[in-house]
Design a protein around this motif. Structure first.
Motif, PDB file in Angstrom:
ATOM      1  N   ALA A   1     -50.012 142.433  63.389  1.00  0.00           N
ATOM      2  CA  ALA A   1     -51.173 143.089  62.774  1.00  0.00           C
ATOM      3  C   ALA A   1     -50.738 144.283  61.925  1.00  0.00           C
ATOM      4  O   ALA A   1     -51.239 144.479  60.818  1.00  0.00           O
ATOM      5  N   LEU A   2     -49.799 145.075  62.428  1.00  0.00           N
ATOM      6  CA  LEU A   2     -49.321 146.242  61.687  1.00  0.00           C
ATOM      7  C   LEU A   2     -48.590 145.817  60.411  1.00  0.00           C
ATOM      8  O   LEU A   2     -48.815 146.383  59.337  1.00  0.00           O
ATOM      9  N   ALA A   3     -47.743 144.813  60.522  1.00  0.00           N
ATOM     10  CA  ALA A   3     -47.011 144.336  59.348  1.00  0.00           C
ATOM     11  C   ALA A   3     -47.961 143.754  58.303  1.00  0.00           C
ATOM     12  O   ALA A   3     -47.810 144.011  57.105  1.00  0.00           O
ATOM     13  N   ARG A   4     -48.968 143.006  58.746  1.00  0.00           N
ATOM     14  CA  ARG A   4     -49.933 142.438  57.800  1.00  0.00           C
ATOM     15  C   ARG A   4     -50.778 143.544  57.172  1.00  0.00           C
ATOM     16  O   ARG A   4     -51.078 143.497  55.983  1.00  0.00           O
ATOM     17  N   PHE A   5     -51.176 144.543  57.965  1.00  0.00           N
ATOM     18  CA  PHE A   5     -51.910 145.688  57.438  1.00  0.00           C
ATOM     19  C   PHE A   5     -51.103 146.331  56.304  1.00  0.00           C
ATOM     20  O   PHE A   5     -51.625 146.583  55.218  1.00  0.00           O
ATOM     21  N   ALA A   6     -49.826 146.589  56.552  1.00  0.00           N
ATOM     22  CA  ALA A   6     -48.962 147.218  55.548  1.00  0.00           C
ATOM     23  C   ALA A   6     -48.815 146.329  54.318  1.00  0.00           C
ATOM     24  O   ALA A   6     -48.842 146.818  53.185  1.00  0.00           O
TER      25      ALA A   6
ATOM     26  N   GLY B   1     -45.690 154.529  61.235  1.00  0.00           N
ATOM     27  CA  GLY B   1     -46.048 153.122  61.055  1.00  0.00           C
ATOM     28  C   GLY B   1     -45.261 152.483  59.925  1.00  0.00           C
ATOM     29  O   GLY B   1     -44.761 151.367  60.047  1.00  0.00           O
ATOM     30  N   ARG B   2     -45.123 153.208  58.811  1.00  0.00           N
ATOM     31  CA  ARG B   2     -44.355 152.689  57.669  1.00  0.00           C
ATOM     32  C   ARG B   2     -42.898 152.489  58.062  1.00  0.00           C
ATOM     33  O   ARG B   2     -42.294 151.466  57.755  1.00  0.00           O
ATOM     34  N   ALA B   3     -42.324 153.453  58.757  1.00  0.00           N
ATOM     35  CA  ALA B   3     -40.923 153.336  59.176  1.00  0.00           C
ATOM     36  C   ALA B   3     -40.737 152.148  60.111  1.00  0.00           C
ATOM     37  O   ALA B   3     -39.757 151.406  59.995  1.00  0.00           O
ATOM     38  N   PHE B   4     -41.675 151.950  61.024  1.00  0.00           N
ATOM     39  CA  PHE B   4     -41.584 150.826  61.960  1.00  0.00           C
ATOM     40  C   PHE B   4     -41.658 149.499  61.214  1.00  0.00           C
ATOM     41  O   PHE B   4     -40.847 148.597  61.446  1.00  0.00           O
ATOM     42  N   VAL B   5     -42.623 149.373  60.303  1.00  0.00           N
ATOM     43  CA  VAL B   5     -42.769 148.128  59.533  1.00  0.00           C
ATOM     44  C   VAL B   5     -41.516 147.874  58.708  1.00  0.00           C
ATOM     45  O   VAL B   5     -41.004 146.749  58.672  1.00  0.00           O
ATOM     46  N   ASP B   6     -41.000 148.891  58.044  1.00  0.00           N
ATOM     47  CA  ASP B   6     -39.791 148.717  57.237  1.00  0.00           C
ATOM     48  C   ASP B   6     -38.611 148.254  58.091  1.00  0.00           C
ATOM     49  O   ASP B   6     -37.834 147.396  57.677  1.00  0.00           O
ATOM     50  N   THR B   7     -38.489 148.808  59.286  1.00  0.00           N
ATOM     51  CA  THR B   7     -37.411 148.408  60.199  1.00  0.00           C
ATOM     52  C   THR B   7     -37.581 146.961  60.644  1.00  0.00           C
ATOM     53  O   THR B   7     -36.621 146.179  60.633  1.00  0.00           O
ATOM     54  N   VAL B   8     -38.790 146.573  61.007  1.00  0.00           N
ATOM     55  CA  VAL B   8     -39.058 145.199  61.436  1.00  0.00           C
ATOM     56  C   VAL B   8     -38.747 144.217  60.307  1.00  0.00           C
ATOM     57  O   VAL B   8     -38.111 143.180  60.527  1.00  0.00           O
TER      58      VAL B   8
END
Length: 92
Positions: free
Chosen positions: A8-13, A69-76
């Motif tokens: 959900a977080l990745a799709r949101f981003a 949140g941005r840092a987490f998504v970028d890492t994933v």
């Protein structure tokens, strides 16, 4: 964080980056193929964990991606790209 919350977080981003503004709950739910109620629960947990922030009550696009949140998504995404490349070296 659960796998569904990560998704959900990745799709949101992704939708935020594509459109330039955050998705509504219904847009995000449709994009994930899940009910708005289920997605709301994931978003609530992501707010509690500090990956998303509420911009205000009663707004359709009331969430923003925090720096965490941005840092987490970028890492994933970086890890996913590395794994994809290492499992398919001929596609490099």
């Amino acid at each position: 964080m659960t796998d569904r919350q990560v998704e959900a977080l990745a799709r949101f981003a992704s939708l935020l980056d594509r459109d330039g503004y955050p998705p509504t709950l219904h847009e995000l739910a449709a994009s994930l193929g899940r009910s708005p109620t289920v997605v709301f629960g994931h978003l609530d947990a992501l707010v509690d964990d500090g990956y998303l922030a509420r911009l205000g009550p009663q707004k359709k696009r009331a969430l923003s991606l925090t720096p965490e949140g941005r840092a987490f998504v970028d890492t994933v995404l970086r890890i996913a790209a590395t794994r994809s490349h290492s499992t398919n070296p001929e596609e490099g």
